[in-house]
Design an enzyme around this catalytic site. Sequence first.
Site, PDB file in Angstrom:
ATOM      1  CG  HIS A  96      -1.884  -1.166   1.238  1.00 14.62           C
ATOM      2  ND1 HIS A  96      -2.927  -1.294   0.350  1.00 14.62           N
ATOM      3  CD2 HIS A  96      -1.937  -2.254   2.053  1.00 14.62           C
ATOM      4  CE1 HIS A  96      -3.589  -2.418   0.612  1.00 14.62           C
ATOM      5  NE2 HIS A  96      -3.014  -3.020   1.629  1.00 14.62           N
ATOM      6  CD  GLU A 118      -0.576  -3.516  -2.055  1.00 12.68           C
ATOM      7  OE1 GLU A 118       0.175  -2.532  -2.050  1.00 12.68           O
ATOM      8  OE2 GLU A 118      -0.335  -4.568  -1.404  1.00 12.68           O
TER       9      GLU A 118
END
Length: 371
Positions: A96, A118
Amino acid sequence: MLIGVPKEIKNHEYRAGLTPSSVRELAARGHEVLIEASLGWAIGETDDRYQAAGARIAATPQEIFDSADLLIKVKEPQPQECRLLRRGQVLFTYLHLAPDPQQAAALLESGAVCIAYETVTSEAGGLPLLTPMSEVAGRMSIQAGATHLEMSNGGMGLLLGGVPGVAPAHVAILGAGVVGTHALQMAVGAGARVTVLDRDLDRLRQVDFAYGNRVCTQYSSAHAVERAVLSADLVIGAVLVPGASTPKLVTREMVGRMKRGAVMVDVAIDQGGCFETSRPTTHAAPTYLVDGVVHYCVANMPGAVARTSTFALNNATLPHAIALADKGWKRALADDVHLRHGLNVCLGEITHEAVARDLGYVWRDPAALLG
């Protein structure tokens, strides 16, 4: 390959990068797995079980960082962990990076090869390593919201599903992706009145087909978001732009006009959050107030249900971990474009376009680094 799994050190983070069954799969392929002592205590797995699966036990994280070729974690490395990384070492975890320039700078300085769960993609266009945690976080968002609607937790004193003769709470869900649909499932099950907003009409059609008139679906215009938020008792932020910072859908001015004691749960906080008033919180201190509105912005929500989360995550990450261990990172990424999309930082270069754009770095095409 020597694979290292340190314990997570982020606040109230109890998940483990590998389960004993995952260790067994890697060990059976001839890889050595080194785990930190007590890695699995929070998920009900002992060191003896890890050893029986083929792992060795390290007393300190330093030993793991010093020796491992491939590090498998859950959450982004904390500053003290970034300092332990070395050039060419492979890190496989959630990162992130878009809202976290400090971490990005530290990873660039380390020279490590950093692959983010992610942003790994699938043939169907989804994010398969983010999906299991999005499922968990979506379901937890309703639990957290319902809890903090209680007056003892700062809320307006409202029962989510109401009772006969008393109307239920109104839940507004911003985003009909994985987080949003799992939040929706829990909210409908609890008896709440639910509005779901999204710009993908196909997703809204799917919600309408599944739930009919039990749910109100709306196209996500600025006007529709404002109306839904101002009438809501609980707002769930479930917006995602892969790899990039999340757009701010709820303004500071809108928060000032919300109901006193309303609750906002920002599941998008890992990518910067979708409310202007959001800032990351922890499980130790999960909420704060802005104009009487409760904000729940815990950046590692699934860590609170560590056993469920760890096994769900390993189901998704293990095939990629095997590929990285069997082939090495260059061959594994060259062979699999979807895993290659997970490469965010490599040998001092930013290799994900959205991350580079949001942080102001020059983007380096990962194909150029694979030789």
